[in-house]
Design an enzyme around this catalytic site. Structure first.
Site, PDB file in Angstrom:
ATOM      1  N   GLU A 276       0.835  -1.070   0.018  1.00 20.49           N
ATOM      2  CA  GLU A 276       0.448  -0.201   0.085  1.00 20.49           C
ATOM      3  C   GLU A 276       1.846   1.227   0.530  1.00 20.49           C
ATOM      4  O   GLU A 276       0.625   2.086   0.946  1.00 20.49           O
ATOM      5  CB  GLU A 276      -0.906   0.177   1.286  1.00 20.49           C
ATOM      6  CG  GLU A 276      -2.209  -1.219   1.092  1.00 20.49           C
ATOM      7  CD  GLU A 276      -2.956  -1.243   2.258  1.00 20.49           C
ATOM      8  OE1 GLU A 276      -3.365  -0.300   2.942  1.00 20.49           O
ATOM      9  OE2 GLU A 276      -4.152  -1.949   1.673  1.00 20.49           O
TER      10      GLU A 276
ATOM     11  N   GLU B  31      -5.627  -9.132  -0.320  1.00 17.40           N
ATOM     12  CA  GLU B  31      -6.141  -8.511   0.781  1.00 17.40           C
ATOM     13  C   GLU B  31      -7.054  -7.977   0.818  1.00 17.40           C
ATOM     14  O   GLU B  31      -7.817  -7.111  -0.473  1.00 17.40           O
ATOM     15  CB  GLU B  31      -5.309  -6.698   1.470  1.00 17.40           C
ATOM     16  CG  GLU B  31      -4.195  -7.165   1.986  1.00 17.40           C
ATOM     17  CD  GLU B  31      -3.639  -6.036   2.932  1.00 17.40           C
ATOM     18  OE1 GLU B  31      -4.184  -5.205   3.681  1.00 17.40           O
ATOM     19  OE2 GLU B  31      -2.466  -5.827   3.319  1.00 17.40           O
TER      20      GLU B  31
HETATM   21  O1  AHR Z   1      -5.268  -6.204   6.298  1.00 13.53           O
HETATM   22  C1  AHR Z   1      -5.060  -4.741   7.533  1.00 13.53           C
HETATM   23  C2  AHR Z   1      -4.365  -3.827   7.034  1.00 13.53           C
HETATM   24  O2  AHR Z   1      -5.244  -3.308   6.286  1.00 13.53           O
HETATM   25  C3  AHR Z   1      -2.660  -4.434   6.421  1.00 13.53           C
HETATM   26  O3  AHR Z   1      -1.784  -4.165   7.118  1.00 13.53           O
HETATM   27  C4  AHR Z   1      -2.690  -2.775   5.244  1.00 13.53           C
HETATM   28  O4  AHR Z   1      -2.037  -3.649   4.195  1.00 13.53           O
HETATM   29  C5  AHR Z   1      -3.940  -2.698   4.776  1.00 13.53           C
HETATM   30  O5  AHR Z   1      -4.544  -1.225   5.178  1.00 13.53           O
END
Ligand code: AHR
Length: 530
Positions: free
Chosen positions: A195, A317
């Site tokens: 990110e 994610e």
């Molecule tokens: O999964 C939780 C968080 O969400 C992770 O650390 C990050 O990559 C995202 O913002």
């Protein structure tokens, strides 16, 4: 007074009305020759981050009677194994942007404790690279590492690849051997940071600076281990003031000749307690997938990629995350502990269906995360339970393989309001959303149909029509459902789980009919033979 002869007609009309109120009708046409693409086994991935109780108190708890002599929680290990997770990303997440992997190797008592700045904890570093690789082997998942592109250097990234993948000779390969692992780990998948477009990311960069750093890191990493696959950080910031596609365009353009995947992230929530808005959120993920696919196609058209395969999308994610978003629930050892219900499980199924429907371009997806932290497995010091979202992921991971099919769904639809996707993200509206959300795969004569009936109140009686070949033999039926959309599981209580329903009896037929119950996920598993 009613005349005698009218009674049956009125009765029939009444029955008709009742039936209409209680159910809908639909058709799903299946053509085994209408192929989308091959379903990648890595669509059923997961994620382990050093965050809250995911590692410490989750997969690893030294001194617990539930753990083995290495500190691995055996009850969690069994549940993780049975989830059939194909690939697991590690060690973050936001955590990785200030993680220095060398802190987590060697004799445990000599590892330095560090301030963990992303989620406000003390990181003991007692669990690190060697422990994770061993864990991955034990649960049968492929390890996928993320390098630190925030406060880390490209040299550090190269040295980690050397530690993991070089057999012997140079310093870090020898160090791995000294630490007890004679054979290289051969980590194939590496992401170039996490990110990096987010202002919250430690060491956040703009798209140009990120691309330059990622490109140089990629160069060193590939020189060290030429067969690795690289995943660039795509946009995760869909706030109205950000321009996510600008980021994606720059990264794709600058890195198109070095990367294999672009990573996208998405979290959704039911902040307004509006079931129909919430259940429609996977459609937003699908929209974003289509947009990025177009951008990839454009770059592919302009680039000379020779014989290299195209760039794919890794949704590395995704999940539901909105309850544990407060100041207190986003930090410390109990961070991000969401308790999931049935509607959450149906949204997860929607995501999985979307990945399968886009199997030509989405080749990896990782539910975030594995234990306790927005997770399918939840523990306390005495035991664990499986959250509602465990079951759809498990059903997909164990069954959905082969070629994704482009099925035709004909059913009633609804419209949503404009709704927020997650915290601080832009709003959207979905019109003509089909009540049935469907994906299909075909694998050596076996058809798997995954159907969410989004309708909260009505069952949907559906004709399943095969256009090429006939349904042959019994069709197995698996259902994830519960008494209510808000039903939850807990320690000692399982309200939502997979139930094996009676099979649909078929000999040879072009059409079978099945009634999908309200607020349910049904997986049908049968054969279509020509
Ligand atoms: O999964 C939780 C968080 O969400 C992770 O650390 C990050 O990559 C995202 O913002």
């Amino acid at each position: 007074m009613m005349k005698k002869g009218l009674k049956p007609i009125l009765l029939l009309a009444l029955i008709g009305l009742v039936l209409q109120a209680g159910s809908q009708n639909a058709r799903i046409k299946i053509d085994i020759e209408r192929k989308i693409g091959e379903v990648d086994k890595h669509l059923y991935g997961n994620f382990v981050e050093h965050l809250g109780r995911c590692v410490y108190g989750g997969i690893y708890e030294e001194g617990s009677t539930l753990s083995d002599d290495k500190g691995i929680r055996l009850d969690v290990l069994d549940a993780a194994k049975d989830l059939n997770v194909s690939i697991t990303r590690y060690p973050g997440g936001n955590f990785v942007s200030n993680y220095h992997w060398k802190d987590g190797i060697g004799p445990k008592d000599q590892r330095p404790p560090r301030m963990e700045l992303a989620w406000a904890r003390l990181e003991s570093n007692r669990f690190g690279t060697d422990e994770f690789v061993d864990y991955a082997k034990r649960i049968g998942t492929e390890p996928y590492f993320s390098v630190n592109m925030g406060t880390g250097t490209i040299e550090e990234a190269q040295q980690w690849v050397e530690y993991c993948n070089v057999k012997s000779g140079p310093y870090y390969a020898e160090l791995r051997k000294k630490n007890g692992n004679a054979e290289p780990f051969n980590i194939k998948y590496w992401s170039l940071g996490n990110e990096m477009d987010g202002f919250w990311q430690m060491g956040h960069l703009n798209a140009e600076d990120y691309s330059k750093k990622a490109r140089e890191a990629a160069k060193l990493m590939k020189l060290t281990s030429p067969d690795i696959k690289l995943i660039a950080a795509g946009s995760s910031n869909y706030r109205p003031e950000a321009d996510p596609n600008e980021w994606n365009a720059t990264v794709l353009h600058e890195l198109r000749d070095v990367i294999d995947y672009l990573a996208l992230h998405m979290y959704v929530g039911n902040t307004e307690n509006n079931y129909y808005d919430f259940i429609s959120t996977p459609r937003v993920l699908e929209e974003r997938t289509r947009v990025v696919k177009g951008m990839i196609d454009r770059e592919m058209q302009m680039a000379n990629r020779g014989n290299r395969p195209p760039i794919y999308i890794a949704w590395d994610e995704y999940n539901i995350w909105y309850r544990a978003r407060g100041e207190e629930t986003m930090a410390g050892t109990r961070a991000l502990e969401e308790h999931y219900n049935l509607e959450d499980a149906l949204v997860i199924t929607g995501f999985l269906n979307a990945f399968v429907r886009n199997a030509d371009i989405v080749k990896m997806a990782n539910m975030a995360q594995l234990v306790n932290v927005i997770a399918p497995i939840f523990t306390n010091e005495k035991g664990m339970f499986k959250q509602t979202i465990y079951y759809p992921l498990q059903l997909f991971a164990k069954n959905v393989r082969g070629t994704a099919l482009d099925v035709h769904v004909d059913c009633e639809t609804y419209n949503t309001d404009r709704f927020p996707i997650g915290l601080g993200e832009s709003t959207t509206q979905q019109t003509n959303v089909p009540y049935l959300d469907v994906s299909a795969t075909y694998n050596n004569g076996e058809l798997i149909l995954c159907v969410v009936n989004r309708n909260k109140d009505k069952s949907i009686t559906t004709d399943l029509i095969s256009q090429e070949g006939q349904f042959t033999g019994d069709v197995e039926v698996y259902e994830v459902n519960g008494p209510d959309i808000k039903s939850e599981n807990d320690f000692g209580k399982t309200a939502v789980q997979t139930v094996n329903k009676p099979a649909i009896k078929v000999t040879m037929a072009d059409k079978i009919t099945y009634s999908f119950p309200p607020h349910s996920f049904t997986m049908l598993k049968g054969k279509i033979l020509k």
